[in-house]
Design an enzyme around this catalytic site. Structure first.
Site, short mmCIF file in Angstrom:
data_model
loop_
_atom_site.label_atom_id
_atom_site.label_comp_id
_atom_site.label_asym_id
_atom_site.label_seq_id
_atom_site.Cartn_x
_atom_site.Cartn_y
_atom_site.Cartn_z
CB SER A 145 34.31 33.32 37.10
OG SER A 145 32.83 33.21 37.41
CG HIS A 200 36.05 32.15 32.82
ND1 HIS A 200 34.95 31.44 32.42
CD2 HIS A 200 35.45 32.90 33.67
CE1 HIS A 200 33.79 31.71 32.88
NE2 HIS A 200 34.20 32.65 33.91
#
Length: 221
Positions: A145, A200
């Protein structure tokens, strides 16, 4: 009975694969690792302990940056990259690989394979740095991610730059930022707080910054 397909029908697939081999390599490594661990989880081969051992040796452990004892000397360095090729299960892998194909091909089409690989690596590293500085988790962090948010970051950064140069409004860019923030909030709530939002954020910022350095080009190496 085997069905023969004309060469003309096969070539577009081969051409696409040739033009995206860097993306496909990342895809195949992630799928292969998770496939092996899934088989071990279900007792098809190896041991159910394989997943835990893999996380133990290749996941990102925040504590290794403090006073935890590593399993091998290079682990505190290797984990800054190895974590991005591990996943928390088939669902986690599926979502990330769909995102990888969707965003990765857009980046490759604009800057080519080599620059894509550089952006991906920098985003992966940025995600790890974000987690290292902002998280206090004792659990391992795994998943692609961080790098994927980096791909979103570089595409958003390019859009921002293009709009500023064209003297256009940045409303669409702001909407993307709001949507990504809401996505993280929803996932954080749905996962009971077990979301590495720090990864992220770090990946997104690294990708945005990489966009200033890795310039767009019509040439595809």
């Amino acid at each position: 009975m085997n069905e023969r397909h004309p060469v003309s029908q096969r070539l577009p697939v081969l051409a696409w694969a040739s033009a995206h081999y860097a993306l496909l390599l990342i895809f195949l490594v992630c799928v292969l690792i998770e496939g092996v661990l899934q088989g071990a989880d279900f007792g098809l081969w190896g041991s159910p302990r394989w997943r835990g051992l893999t996380y133990q040796y290749a996941g990102f452990w925040r504590g290794l940056l403090d006073n935890w004892q590593p399993n091998y000397a290079a682990q505190p360095v290797v984990m800054f990259g190895s974590y991005g090729f591990l996943h928390g299960g088939a669902g986690h892998l599926l979502v990330n690989m769909i995102t990888l194909i969707s965003l990765g091909r857009l980046v490759i089409e604009r800057v080519g394979q080599l620059r894509f690989a550089v952006i991906y690596a920098l985003s992966l590293l940025g995600g790890a740095v974000g987690f290292a500085f902002l998280s206090t988790a004792v659990q391992p962090m795994v998943g692609a991610s961080g790098a994927l948010f980096g791909l979103a970051g570089v595409l958003t950064g390019w859009e921002y730059t293009a709009r500023r140069l064209a003297r256009e409004g940045i409303g669409p860019v702001l909407r993307v930022l709001v949507l990504l923030t809401l996505l993280n909030l929803i996932m954080y709530w749905a996962m009971g707080g077990n979301l590495a939002w720090e990864t992220h954020l770090g990946g997104f910022l690294a990708g945005w910054l990489a966009g200033w350095w890795v310039r767009e080009s019509n040439h595809h190496p």
